[in-house]
Design a protein around this motif. Structure first.
Motif, mmCIF file in Angstrom:
data_model
loop_
_atom_site.group_PDB
_atom_site.id
_atom_site.type_symbol
_atom_site.label_atom_id
_atom_site.label_comp_id
_atom_site.label_asym_id
_atom_site.label_seq_id
_atom_site.Cartn_x
_atom_site.Cartn_y
_atom_site.Cartn_z
ATOM 1 N N GLY A 131 0.825 -1.211 0.000
ATOM 2 C CA GLY A 131 0.000 0.000 0.000
ATOM 3 C C GLY A 131 0.857 1.258 0.000
ATOM 4 N N PRO A 132 0.218 2.448 -0.095
ATOM 5 C CA PRO A 132 0.986 3.695 -0.132
ATOM 6 C C PRO A 132 1.880 3.873 1.101
ATOM 7 N N THR A 293 -0.903 2.237 9.978
ATOM 8 C CA THR A 293 -2.075 1.363 10.182
ATOM 9 C C THR A 293 -2.146 0.261 9.116
ATOM 10 N N GLY A 294 -1.515 0.510 7.964
ATOM 11 C CA GLY A 294 -1.569 -0.476 6.879
ATOM 12 C C GLY A 294 -2.775 -0.283 5.972
ATOM 13 N N PHE A 301 0.568 -2.619 9.385
ATOM 14 C CA PHE A 301 1.665 -1.665 9.177
ATOM 15 C C PHE A 301 3.014 -2.378 9.017
ATOM 16 N N VAL A 302 3.143 -3.572 9.626
ATOM 17 C CA VAL A 302 4.390 -4.331 9.468
ATOM 18 C C VAL A 302 4.569 -4.729 7.995
ATOM 19 N N ALA A 304 3.500 -3.043 5.423
ATOM 20 C CA ALA A 304 3.928 -1.837 4.701
ATOM 21 C C ALA A 304 5.409 -1.583 4.941
ATOM 22 N N LEU A 305 5.820 -1.765 6.202
ATOM 23 C CA LEU A 305 7.212 -1.513 6.584
ATOM 24 C C LEU A 305 8.158 -2.474 5.841
ATOM 25 N N ILE A 306 7.785 -3.753 5.818
ATOM 26 C CA ILE A 306 8.635 -4.746 5.143
ATOM 27 C C ILE A 306 8.816 -4.367 3.681
ATOM 28 N N GLN A 307 7.703 -4.057 3.003
ATOM 29 C CA GLN A 307 7.765 -3.739 1.575
ATOM 30 C C GLN A 307 8.597 -2.488 1.307
#
Lengths: 513, 145
Positions: A131-132, A293-294, A301-302, A304-307
């Motif tokens: 996601g963004p 929040t993702g 959100f994890v 999103a963080l990984i990506q």
């Protein structure tokens, strides 16, 4: 086992074209199976997730290192940013050195090796899954990565070999072997050899076969399907003309067109963003909200963080050591100045270009949102897109929403980026090769010919496991390189303190501006 | 006081026309040093491959040596034989910019260059080295036809 697979690959090349179409599938499959069995454990080790997560430990290794360098050098990427730009502009270049490699040239050469498919297709994958919000983490990792580049490129210049005929060779293999002796730490030679082996494999794989493969995918996407070996032979011929034949004109045209394409890409992105200016606030809202929040994506959100972290690390190569080879040819009496200049590289690659891609995808509304919840609609672990696209096709669709002709420009850009990345990596691989086998014309020619053969293999077959292995090899370079950077970072600190005090006292002379 | 004239050489006929004119001027002035400047076109903002960068220092030395050997040294020797005071300088960079810089550094009274032979599209868009020199020079410039 490895010899067997190489023999199979050579057979693949020698097969006549008509028979190729029939047999390629069978040979491909055989090569895949043998290669996967041999290299699987290594690939799994490098990309292994941290226990209980899907977070590859190698990404954490790169991000933690970047954070440590950021703290150790006191946020050098922000403190030295202005000075880095002054250096690139030539404000501190002695006019007597005119005609030598300038800071600008070293930076441009290194950038042509990193700006490529990752910035266009890789970001689309990251945003499509994460996601963004992934953009936020990508920018953060890009900013941190600037400190890794600073460290490795300073060392690259400091410990390069300068030969009596005026040519230079530099890179992690040289700073690891020489720097470890200086710091009286054992094992430098073994680590340098290990780095060189991974660098050669990475150059033949990620820096060559993967690029040829993707370039063929782009061309056949426009012209219609045709055998990959045709693209491979043409590409190999052009690469051969440049690296073996020394046909400078081709390289010169590419090196001029690539920056032009890069600028065109950013300008097109800015135009799209400006045309949708009402959406800018919303897009940044999505990026910040999604980061924490993702917004409904898989893994929250994890995820999103990984990506985001993954994309930044894979795109700008900070900590991998490749840039240290490219930057080491600059003409400067102060190695640290090239460190300053190199920290602009992750900034341009990740913070600017990758962010543009992410913003255009977000603003163009390609990612489908559930109006009731405001969360993204999921299709498995991917966000649903308007045309059901992902990867480079998603970027293409996002740009096409504003300029219908842009996919053609994008296709040309991808092919040219792939070509310039291949030329850059041919040099990185060559330097590692000559480190192992000695600087001789014969050793150089052997590697260059092998490199061209791998261009054809890369374009002709979709050798998934081979590509996985070469990606793993590129990141294995980072395992060795970053371990060495921890040992050598006090040397960089000494250089930094000495330079900054001389800059303050006026001993470092400014020539213009 | 010794006066000096900077002469722009380009390795072909137009540079020699500039030199012939400068010789006439020098004869008329009495004690006059001729400073022959040969500029190798180079920009710090051009794009090069990593391999070109690695051998750049060597190439630079070769370029300077070739310019001295083929153009500057024979011209200086010929001038000295004719009784002129002369020396040569080879630099990398922008022609117009460097001719002016050298003239300022050397305290030269004027710069003599020939009309450029470049033509076509490039000339229309960017102007010739000579036109740029005339536009931006801070030392008097004589352009020989």
């Amino acid at each position: 086992m490895k010899k067997l697979s190489f023999a199979a690959l050579a057979g693949l090349l020698a097969t006549p074209s008509a028979a190729f179409a029939q047999e390629a599938g069978g040979i491909d499959q055989a090569v895949n199976e043998v290669f996967a069995a041999v290299t699987g454990p290594f690939v799994n080790l490098i990309f292994a997730p941290l226990p209980g997560t899907s977070f590859p430990w190698i990404v954490l290794w790169l991000v933690v290192a970047a954070s440590i360098f950021t703290l150790y050098f006191g946020f050098i990427q922000f403190r030295a940013f202005k000075h880095a730009i002054q250096l690139v502009k030539g404000d501190y270049s002695d006019p007597k050195d005119a005609g030598e490699v300038s800071h600008f040239q070293a930076l441009a050469t290194a950038l042509s090796g990193t700006v490529g498919l990752g910035n266009i297709a890789g970001v689309a994958v990251a945003v499509g899954i994460g996601g963004p919000g992934a953009t936020f983490w990508m920018i953060l990792a890009g900013l941190l990565g600037m400190a890794s580049k600073f460290t490795e490129c300073t060392l690259g210049v400091k410990y390069r070999n300068e030969y009596p005929d005026g040519t230079v060779s530099g890179g992690p293999m040289y700073y690891i072997s020489k720097g470890f002796i200086e710091r009286k730490v054992p094992g430098g030679k073994i680590m340098a050899i290990l780095f060189s082996i991974f660098c050669i494999l990475g150059a033949l794989g990620g820096g060559n076969m993967f690029q040829a493969n993707q370039a063929h995918a782009q061309i056949s996407g426009i012209l219609g399907d045709y055998p990959g070996w045709i693209t491979g032979v043409i590409f190999a011929g052009v690469v051969f003309a440049v690296i073996v034949g020394g046909i400078k004109s081709i390289a010169r045209v590419t090196e001029k067109v690539v920056p032009f394409m890069g600028v065109l890409y950013v300008v097109a992105a800015l135009v799209i963003i400006a045309a949708n200016y009402q959406q800018i606030g919303w897009a940044f809202g999505q990026i910040f909200e999604g980061a924490f929040t993702g917004l409904g994506i898989a893994g929250g959100f994890v995820g999103a963080l990984i990506q985001g972290f993954k994309r930044a690390a894979f795109s700008n190569e900070a900590g991998v050591g490749s840039a240290a080879i490219a930057h080491s040819a600059v003409r400067t009496k102060e190695p640290i100045t090239e460190g300053f200049v190199s920290l602009l590289e992750p900034f341009i690659d990740t913070v600017v270009i990758c962010t543009m891609t992410a913003l255009v995808i977000t603003i163009s509304g390609q990612l489908m949102v559930d109006p009731a919840t405001g969360n993204y609609l999921m299709d498995g672990n991917m966000i649903q897109t308007v045309g059901g696209t992902s990867g480079v096709a998603l970027t293409s669709a996002a740009f096409a929403s504003a300029f219908s002709w842009f996919p053609y420009v994008l296709a040309i850009a991808v092919v040219l980026f792939a070509f310039s990345t291949m030329i850059s990596w041919s040099y990185y691989g060559l330097k590692a090769w000559t480190y192992l086998f000695g600087e001789s014309k014969r050793a150089e020619l052997t590697f260059k010919v092998v490199f061209c053969v791998f261009v054809v293999i890369g374009a002709a077959a979709s050798l998934g496991p081979v590509i996985d292995f070469s990606d793993a090899a590129i990141f294995a370079m980072a395992v060795v390189n970053i371990a060495a950077l921890y040992v050598l970072m006090p040397i960089v600190k000494k250089e930094l303190n000495s330079y900054l005090s001389r800059l303050k006292s006026g001993e470092i002379k400014r020539f213009k501006g | 006081m010794t006066t000096s004239i900077v002469v722009g050489l380009d390795g072909d006929g137009s540079g020699m026309r500039a030199l012939d004119f400068a010789k006439k001027l020098a004869k008329g002035m009495g004690t006059c040093e001729l400073i022959l400047v040969y500029v190798i076109e180079w920009s710090p903002y051009s794009f090069q491959t990593a391999e070109e960068n690695a051998v750049r220092h060597k190439r630079r030395e070769e370029e300077i040596e070739a310019a001295l050997e083929r153009v500057v040294t024979p011209s200086v020797a010929a001038l000295k034989k004719e009784g002129f005071s002369a020396r040569g300088i080879v630099r990398h960079g922008d022609v117009a910019d460097l001719l002016n810089t050298v003239a300022v550094e050397e305290g030269a009274d004027q710069i003599v260059v020939a009309r450029s032979s470049e033509g076509g599209f490039v000339k229309r868009v960017f102007g010739t080295a000579t036109a740029n020199l005339v536009m931006h020079a801070t030392v008097p410039v004589t352009v020989v036809g």
